[in-house]
Design an enzyme around this catalytic site. Structure first.
Site, PDB file in Angstrom:
ATOM      1  N   HIS A   1     -10.344  -5.281  -3.105  1.00  0.00           N
ATOM      2  CA  HIS A   1      -8.989  -5.433  -2.573  1.00  0.00           C
ATOM      3  C   HIS A   1      -9.066  -5.792  -1.102  1.00  0.00           C
ATOM      4  CE1 HIS A   1     -10.136  -1.156  -2.338  1.00  0.00           C
ATOM      5  NE2 HIS A   1      -9.435  -1.083  -1.215  1.00  0.00           N
TER       6      HIS A   1
ATOM      7  N   ASP B   1       0.844  -1.191   0.000  1.00  0.00           N
ATOM      8  CA  ASP B   1       0.000   0.000   0.000  1.00  0.00           C
ATOM      9  C   ASP B   1       0.884   1.246   0.000  1.00  0.00           C
ATOM     10  OD1 ASP B   1      -3.229   0.524   0.968  1.00  0.00           O
ATOM     11  OD2 ASP B   1      -1.824   2.210   1.080  1.00  0.00           O
ATOM     12  N   ILE B   2       0.474   2.239  -0.773  1.00  0.00           N
ATOM     13  CA  ILE B   2       1.263   3.463  -0.927  1.00  0.00           C
ATOM     14  C   ILE B   2       1.232   4.327   0.343  1.00  0.00           C
ATOM     15  CG2 ILE B   2      -0.529   5.008  -1.848  1.00  0.00           C
ATOM     16  CD1 ILE B   2       1.451   5.755  -4.089  1.00  0.00           C
TER      17      ILE B   2
ATOM     18  N   HIS C   1      -6.883  -5.533   2.293  1.00  0.00           N
ATOM     19  CA  HIS C   1      -5.745  -4.977   3.004  1.00  0.00           C
ATOM     20  C   HIS C   1      -5.230  -6.051   3.955  1.00  0.00           C
ATOM     21  CE1 HIS C   1      -6.752  -0.577   2.319  1.00  0.00           C
ATOM     22  NE2 HIS C   1      -7.956  -1.094   2.144  1.00  0.00           N
TER      23      HIS C   1
ATOM     24  N   GLY D   1     -15.405   3.539   3.926  1.00  0.00           N
ATOM     25  CA  GLY D   1     -14.231   4.286   3.492  1.00  0.00           C
ATOM     26  C   GLY D   1     -13.559   3.729   2.255  1.00  0.00           C
ATOM     27  N   GLN D   2     -14.298   2.949   1.458  1.00  0.00           N
ATOM     28  CA  GLN D   2     -13.697   2.435   0.219  1.00  0.00           C
ATOM     29  C   GLN D   2     -13.384   3.596  -0.722  1.00  0.00           C
ATOM     30  OE1 GLN D   2     -16.104  -0.359  -2.029  1.00  0.00           O
ATOM     31  NE2 GLN D   2     -14.439  -0.862  -3.420  1.00  0.00           N
TER      32      GLN D   2
ATOM     33  N   ASN E   1     -12.764  -2.803   2.677  1.00  0.00           N
ATOM     34  CA  ASN E   1     -13.746  -1.740   2.857  1.00  0.00           C
ATOM     35  C   ASN E   1     -14.719  -1.775   1.686  1.00  0.00           C
ATOM     36  OD1 ASN E   1     -12.496  -0.682   5.212  1.00  0.00           O
ATOM     37  ND2 ASN E   1     -10.937   0.280   3.936  1.00  0.00           N
TER      38      ASN E   1
HETATM   39  P1  AMP Z   1      -9.654   1.631   0.341  1.00  0.00           P
HETATM   40  O1  AMP Z   1      -9.568   3.042   0.865  1.00  0.00           O
HETATM   41  O2  AMP Z   1     -10.071   0.605   1.322  1.00  0.00           O
HETATM   42  O3  AMP Z   1     -10.469   1.588  -0.948  1.00  0.00           O
HETATM   43  O4  AMP Z   1      -8.176   1.224  -0.020  1.00  0.00           O
HETATM   44  C1  AMP Z   1      -7.483   1.756  -1.103  1.00  0.00           C
HETATM   45  C2  AMP Z   1      -6.023   1.696  -0.742  1.00  0.00           C
HETATM   46  O5  AMP Z   1      -5.266   1.857  -1.913  1.00  0.00           O
HETATM   47  C3  AMP Z   1      -5.576   2.797   0.231  1.00  0.00           C
HETATM   48  O6  AMP Z   1      -5.040   2.186   1.405  1.00  0.00           O
HETATM   49  C4  AMP Z   1      -4.516   3.556  -0.561  1.00  0.00           C
HETATM   50  O7  AMP Z   1      -3.433   3.979   0.244  1.00  0.00           O
HETATM   51  C5  AMP Z   1      -4.081   2.520  -1.579  1.00  0.00           C
HETATM   52  N1  AMP Z   1      -3.554   3.065  -2.808  1.00  0.00           N
HETATM   53  C6  AMP Z   1      -4.066   4.056  -3.574  1.00  0.00           C
HETATM   54  N2  AMP Z   1      -3.303   4.255  -4.666  1.00  0.00           N
HETATM   55  C7  AMP Z   1      -2.283   3.369  -4.582  1.00  0.00           C
HETATM   56  C8  AMP Z   1      -1.147   3.077  -5.401  1.00  0.00           C
HETATM   57  N3  AMP Z   1      -0.908   3.738  -6.542  1.00  0.00           N
HETATM   58  N4  AMP Z   1      -0.301   2.106  -5.009  1.00  0.00           N
HETATM   59  C9  AMP Z   1      -0.524   1.429  -3.854  1.00  0.00           C
HETATM   60  N5  AMP Z   1      -1.583   1.641  -3.052  1.00  0.00           N
HETATM   61  C10 AMP Z   1      -2.445   2.603  -3.397  1.00  0.00           C
END
Ligand code: AMP
Ligand code: ZN
Length: 115
Positions: free
Chosen positions: A101, A32-33, A103, A94-95, A88
């Site tokens: 995906h 995760d970024i 986590h 909070g999606q 999520n």
């Molecule tokens: P959610 O908020 O549950 O939909 O999770 C989306 C996740 O994607 C968040 O934890 C972000 O930090 C992660 N995210 C968004 N863009 C990227 C990216 N380019 N590379 C890796 N993770 C990302």
């Protein structure tokens, strides 16, 4: 199926770079970024599924596959003390990315319930 407007489909396709941990024919795992724990990675199906609400009888096998893969990656990442799996679904949860995906968070003790 790929959605050309989807961030995670672009990551699977290599159009957007990611820090890859694991890949096979069905799923893709990357860090995760914006990590929320010492270890925080995401496991996603390669095919576009909008989220938990997009899981159907036709596509659910990939979810089972992902849950077979998660413990293997978690072990490789040294999460012997345990880890949390979160998906999520929708605005209240909070999606932010509408591609299914999971986590995986670990490396520290976590509270319950989540905020
Ligand atoms: P959610 O908020 O549950 O939909 O999770 C989306 C996740 O994607 C968040 O934890 C972000 O930090 C992660 N995210 C968004 N863009 C990227 C990216 N380019 N590379 C890796 N993770 C990302
Ligand atoms: Zn997608």
């Amino acid at each position: 199926m790929r959605d050309d407007n989807c961030l995670f489909c672009k990551i699977v396709g290599g159009d957007i770079p990611s820090n890859k941990l694991y890949e096979d024919e069905l799923c893709y795992a990357f860090y995760d970024i914006a990590p929320q724990a010492p270890t925080h990675f995401l496991v996603i199906p390669k095919t576009h599924i909008s989220g938990c609400n997009g899981v159907t009888e036709e596509n659910s096998a990939v979810v089972a596959h992902i849950f077979e893969v998660i413990p293997r990656i978690a072990a490789a990442e040294g999460l012997a003390g345990g880890y949390r799996v979160v998906s999520n679904c929708g605005a209240d949860a909070g999606q932010t990315v509408p591609h299914l995906h999971f986590h995986i968070l670990g490396g520290r003790a976590m509270g319950w319930p989540p905020g």
